[in-house]
Scaffold this motif. Structure first.
Motif, PDB file in Angstrom:
ATOM      1  N   PHE A 168      46.447  44.361 -25.313  1.00  0.00           N
ATOM      2  CA  PHE A 168      47.446  45.419 -26.340  1.00  0.00           C
ATOM      3  C   PHE A 168      47.044  44.770 -27.797  1.00  0.00           C
ATOM      4  O   PHE A 168      47.002  43.667 -27.777  1.00  0.00           O
ATOM      5  CB  PHE A 168      48.661  44.989 -25.773  1.00  0.00           C
ATOM      6  CG  PHE A 168      49.257  45.580 -24.502  1.00  0.00           C
ATOM      7  CD1 PHE A 168      50.034  47.044 -24.479  1.00  0.00           C
ATOM      8  CD2 PHE A 168      49.169  44.894 -23.440  1.00  0.00           C
ATOM      9  CE1 PHE A 168      50.370  47.435 -23.261  1.00  0.00           C
ATOM     10  CE2 PHE A 168      49.647  45.708 -22.306  1.00  0.00           C
ATOM     11  CZ  PHE A 168      50.142  46.441 -22.113  1.00  0.00           C
ATOM     12  N   ARG A 169      47.428  45.660 -28.536  1.00  0.00           N
ATOM     13  CA  ARG A 169      47.451  45.460 -29.943  1.00  0.00           C
ATOM     14  C   ARG A 169      48.980  45.764 -30.363  1.00  0.00           C
ATOM     15  O   ARG A 169      49.587  46.455 -29.546  1.00  0.00           O
ATOM     16  CB  ARG A 169      46.247  46.266 -30.809  1.00  0.00           C
ATOM     17  CG  ARG A 169      46.359  47.681 -30.762  1.00  0.00           C
ATOM     18  CD  ARG A 169      45.529  48.428 -31.755  1.00  0.00           C
ATOM     19  NE  ARG A 169      45.418  49.873 -31.350  1.00  0.00           N
ATOM     20  CZ  ARG A 169      46.245  50.623 -31.717  1.00  0.00           C
ATOM     21  NH1 ARG A 169      47.321  50.298 -32.394  1.00  0.00           N
ATOM     22  NH2 ARG A 169      46.095  51.844 -31.516  1.00  0.00           N
ATOM     23  N   ASN A 170      49.312  45.213 -31.746  1.00  0.00           N
ATOM     24  CA  ASN A 170      50.322  45.751 -32.134  1.00  0.00           C
ATOM     25  C   ASN A 170      51.641  45.025 -31.553  1.00  0.00           C
ATOM     26  O   ASN A 170      52.577  45.751 -31.069  1.00  0.00           O
ATOM     27  CB  ASN A 170      50.865  47.316 -32.244  1.00  0.00           C
ATOM     28  CG  ASN A 170      51.750  47.847 -33.148  1.00  0.00           C
ATOM     29  OD1 ASN A 170      51.368  47.315 -34.533  1.00  0.00           O
ATOM     30  ND2 ASN A 170      52.852  48.394 -32.835  1.00  0.00           N
ATOM     31  N   ILE A 171      51.404  43.577 -31.295  1.00  0.00           N
ATOM     32  CA  ILE A 171      52.383  42.973 -30.678  1.00  0.00           C
ATOM     33  C   ILE A 171      52.729  42.020 -31.761  1.00  0.00           C
ATOM     34  O   ILE A 171      52.009  41.210 -32.517  1.00  0.00           O
ATOM     35  CB  ILE A 171      51.586  41.969 -29.307  1.00  0.00           C
ATOM     36  CG1 ILE A 171      51.097  42.811 -28.619  1.00  0.00           C
ATOM     37  CG2 ILE A 171      52.874  40.885 -28.993  1.00  0.00           C
ATOM     38  CD1 ILE A 171      50.265  42.254 -27.461  1.00  0.00           C
ATOM     39  N   GLY A 172      54.196  41.803 -31.780  1.00  0.00           N
ATOM     40  CA  GLY A 172      54.789  40.824 -32.724  1.00  0.00           C
ATOM     41  C   GLY A 172      54.586  39.417 -32.229  1.00  0.00           C
ATOM     42  O   GLY A 172      53.876  38.841 -31.414  1.00  0.00           O
ATOM     43  N   ASN A 173      55.137  38.475 -33.250  1.00  0.00           N
ATOM     44  CA  ASN A 173      54.695  37.028 -33.139  1.00  0.00           C
ATOM     45  C   ASN A 173      55.241  36.450 -31.752  1.00  0.00           C
ATOM     46  O   ASN A 173      54.881  35.512 -31.209  1.00  0.00           O
ATOM     47  CB  ASN A 173      55.555  36.166 -34.201  1.00  0.00           C
ATOM     48  CG  ASN A 173      54.814  36.553 -35.463  1.00  0.00           C
ATOM     49  OD1 ASN A 173      53.421  36.773 -35.636  1.00  0.00           O
ATOM     50  ND2 ASN A 173      55.626  36.381 -36.577  1.00  0.00           N
ATOM     51  N   LEU A 174      56.309  36.979 -30.955  1.00  0.00           N
ATOM     52  CA  LEU A 174      56.815  36.408 -29.802  1.00  0.00           C
ATOM     53  C   LEU A 174      56.236  36.843 -28.513  1.00  0.00           C
ATOM     54  O   LEU A 174      56.258  36.705 -27.541  1.00  0.00           O
ATOM     55  CB  LEU A 174      58.271  36.621 -29.958  1.00  0.00           C
ATOM     56  CG  LEU A 174      59.029  36.074 -30.977  1.00  0.00           C
ATOM     57  CD1 LEU A 174      60.708  36.602 -30.651  1.00  0.00           C
ATOM     58  CD2 LEU A 174      58.944  34.563 -30.999  1.00  0.00           C
ATOM     59  N   GLY A 175      55.146  37.957 -28.828  1.00  0.00           N
ATOM     60  CA  GLY A 175      54.400  38.406 -27.476  1.00  0.00           C
ATOM     61  C   GLY A 175      55.168  39.463 -26.793  1.00  0.00           C
ATOM     62  O   GLY A 175      55.986  40.068 -27.315  1.00  0.00           O
ATOM     63  N   LEU A 176      54.647  39.593 -25.633  1.00  0.00           N
ATOM     64  CA  LEU A 176      55.184  40.590 -24.684  1.00  0.00           C
ATOM     65  C   LEU A 176      56.240  40.344 -24.067  1.00  0.00           C
ATOM     66  O   LEU A 176      56.439  39.072 -23.588  1.00  0.00           O
ATOM     67  CB  LEU A 176      54.011  41.364 -23.972  1.00  0.00           C
ATOM     68  CG  LEU A 176      52.761  42.032 -24.414  1.00  0.00           C
ATOM     69  CD1 LEU A 176      51.773  42.398 -23.268  1.00  0.00           C
ATOM     70  CD2 LEU A 176      53.321  43.285 -25.175  1.00  0.00           C
ATOM     71  N   GLN A 177      57.261  41.105 -23.613  1.00  0.00           N
ATOM     72  CA  GLN A 177      58.350  41.055 -22.768  1.00  0.00           C
ATOM     73  C   GLN A 177      57.895  41.927 -21.478  1.00  0.00           C
ATOM     74  O   GLN A 177      57.869  43.223 -21.672  1.00  0.00           O
ATOM     75  CB  GLN A 177      59.627  41.293 -23.300  1.00  0.00           C
ATOM     76  CG  GLN A 177      60.755  41.120 -22.434  1.00  0.00           C
ATOM     77  CD  GLN A 177      62.174  41.401 -23.005  1.00  0.00           C
ATOM     78  OE1 GLN A 177      62.065  42.175 -23.900  1.00  0.00           O
ATOM     79  NE2 GLN A 177      63.163  41.024 -22.484  1.00  0.00           N
ATOM     80  N   ILE A 178      57.723  41.583 -20.310  1.00  0.00           N
ATOM     81  CA  ILE A 178      57.655  42.014 -19.150  1.00  0.00           C
ATOM     82  C   ILE A 178      58.858  42.174 -18.361  1.00  0.00           C
ATOM     83  O   ILE A 178      59.419  41.166 -17.759  1.00  0.00           O
ATOM     84  CB  ILE A 178      56.316  41.574 -18.314  1.00  0.00           C
ATOM     85  CG1 ILE A 178      55.174  41.090 -19.212  1.00  0.00           C
ATOM     86  CG2 ILE A 178      56.210  42.489 -17.035  1.00  0.00           C
ATOM     87  CD1 ILE A 178      54.536  42.383 -19.639  1.00  0.00           C
ATOM     88  N   LYS A 179      59.518  43.313 -18.313  1.00  0.00           N
ATOM     89  CA  LYS A 179      60.752  43.281 -17.600  1.00  0.00           C
ATOM     90  C   LYS A 179      60.703  43.750 -15.968  1.00  0.00           C
ATOM     91  O   LYS A 179      61.521  43.317 -15.312  1.00  0.00           O
ATOM     92  CB  LYS A 179      61.469  44.328 -18.257  1.00  0.00           C
ATOM     93  CG  LYS A 179      62.132  44.093 -19.502  1.00  0.00           C
ATOM     94  CD  LYS A 179      63.044  45.056 -20.149  1.00  0.00           C
ATOM     95  CE  LYS A 179      63.738  44.740 -21.411  1.00  0.00           C
ATOM     96  NZ  LYS A 179      64.890  45.635 -21.757  1.00  0.00           N
ATOM     97  N   ASN A 180      59.673  44.219 -15.618  1.00  0.00           N
ATOM     98  CA  ASN A 180      59.411  44.953 -14.358  1.00  0.00           C
ATOM     99  C   ASN A 180      57.970  45.361 -14.249  1.00  0.00           C
ATOM    100  O   ASN A 180      57.105  45.080 -15.088  1.00  0.00           O
ATOM    101  CB  ASN A 180      60.406  45.865 -13.929  1.00  0.00           C
ATOM    102  CG  ASN A 180      60.360  47.267 -14.687  1.00  0.00           C
ATOM    103  OD1 ASN A 180      59.283  47.949 -14.853  1.00  0.00           O
ATOM    104  ND2 ASN A 180      61.488  47.315 -15.405  1.00  0.00           N
ATOM    105  N   SER A 181      57.689  45.752 -13.142  1.00  0.00           N
ATOM    106  CA  SER A 181      56.068  46.227 -12.673  1.00  0.00           C
ATOM    107  C   SER A 181      56.207  47.807 -12.610  1.00  0.00           C
ATOM    108  O   SER A 181      55.003  48.310 -12.000  1.00  0.00           O
ATOM    109  CB  SER A 181      55.673  45.748 -11.619  1.00  0.00           C
ATOM    110  OG  SER A 181      56.401  45.888 -10.486  1.00  0.00           O
ATOM    111  N   VAL A 182      57.270  48.454 -12.784  1.00  0.00           N
ATOM    112  CA  VAL A 182      57.276  49.715 -12.647  1.00  0.00           C
ATOM    113  C   VAL A 182      56.449  50.801 -13.671  1.00  0.00           C
ATOM    114  O   VAL A 182      56.583  50.446 -14.686  1.00  0.00           O
ATOM    115  CB  VAL A 182      58.860  50.376 -12.638  1.00  0.00           C
ATOM    116  CG1 VAL A 182      58.892  51.932 -12.440  1.00  0.00           C
ATOM    117  CG2 VAL A 182      59.692  49.517 -11.422  1.00  0.00           C
ATOM    118  N   GLY A 183      55.822  51.642 -13.174  1.00  0.00           N
ATOM    119  CA  GLY A 183      55.081  52.486 -14.285  1.00  0.00           C
ATOM    120  C   GLY A 183      53.615  52.181 -14.070  1.00  0.00           C
ATOM    121  O   GLY A 183      52.947  53.155 -14.723  1.00  0.00           O
TER     122      GLY A 183
END
Length: 156
Positions: free
Chosen positions: A71-86
């Motif tokens: 991914f690009r366009n990510i802030g300093n804290l990185g990604l948050q993965i809430k679930n695996s749906v989608g």
């Protein structure tokens, strides 16, 4: 295109809306996202973050039985993965989707060996579990809490 922008509102589905899911009642959230984009793009205030994570590459990592999505366009804290749906994987002419995280990992292990051709994310109607409420997409930018945009990528 120069001086253009968009806001992702995929996580603001509203099945209880009297106007259908396509016209959610969450107008203030959409307006806030669009105004941040306008201030960033039109007025050049680059410190304003206005678009969630955008996937640009998918690579089959057979050594760990996974499709690694960058991914690009990510802030300093990185990604948050809430679930695996989608998430869906194209194997042959059939899209395989996850029913739960454990099942998806097992399926992913088998599918990698069968050569996954493409991966897509939130490529169907009401993908972010709107019956559970808003902000239920699988991937967000942790800093801004903006959702990842839907994508479809060839797996390399």
């Amino acid at each position: 295109m120069v001086n253009t922008f968009m806001a992702t509102a995929i996580d603001l589905g509203d099945p209880a809306s009297p106007y259908g899911d396509i016209h959610p009642r969450y107008k203030q959230q959409v307006a806030a996202r669009l105004s941040q984009a306008a201030i960033n793009v039109i007025y050049g205030e680059s410190e304003l973050y206005w678009l969630g994570p955008v996937a640009y590459e998918a690579v089959a990592a057979t050594n760990i039985s996974a499709v690694v999505i960058s991914f690009r366009n990510i802030g300093n804290l990185g990604l948050q993965i809430k679930n695996s749906v989608g998430f869906e994987l194209l194997v042959g002419n059939s899209w395989q989707y996850n029913t739960n995280e454990i099942d998806f990992h097992l399926k992913l292990d088998l599918l990698i060996k069968c050569s996954v051709k493409m991966v897509r994310y939130n490529w169907y109607t009401a993908p972010c579990m709107p019956l559970e409420g808003i902000y239920q997409c699988a991937i967000y930018d942790q800093m801004s809490q903006l959702p990842a945009t839907p994508f479809i990528l060839s797996v390399q």
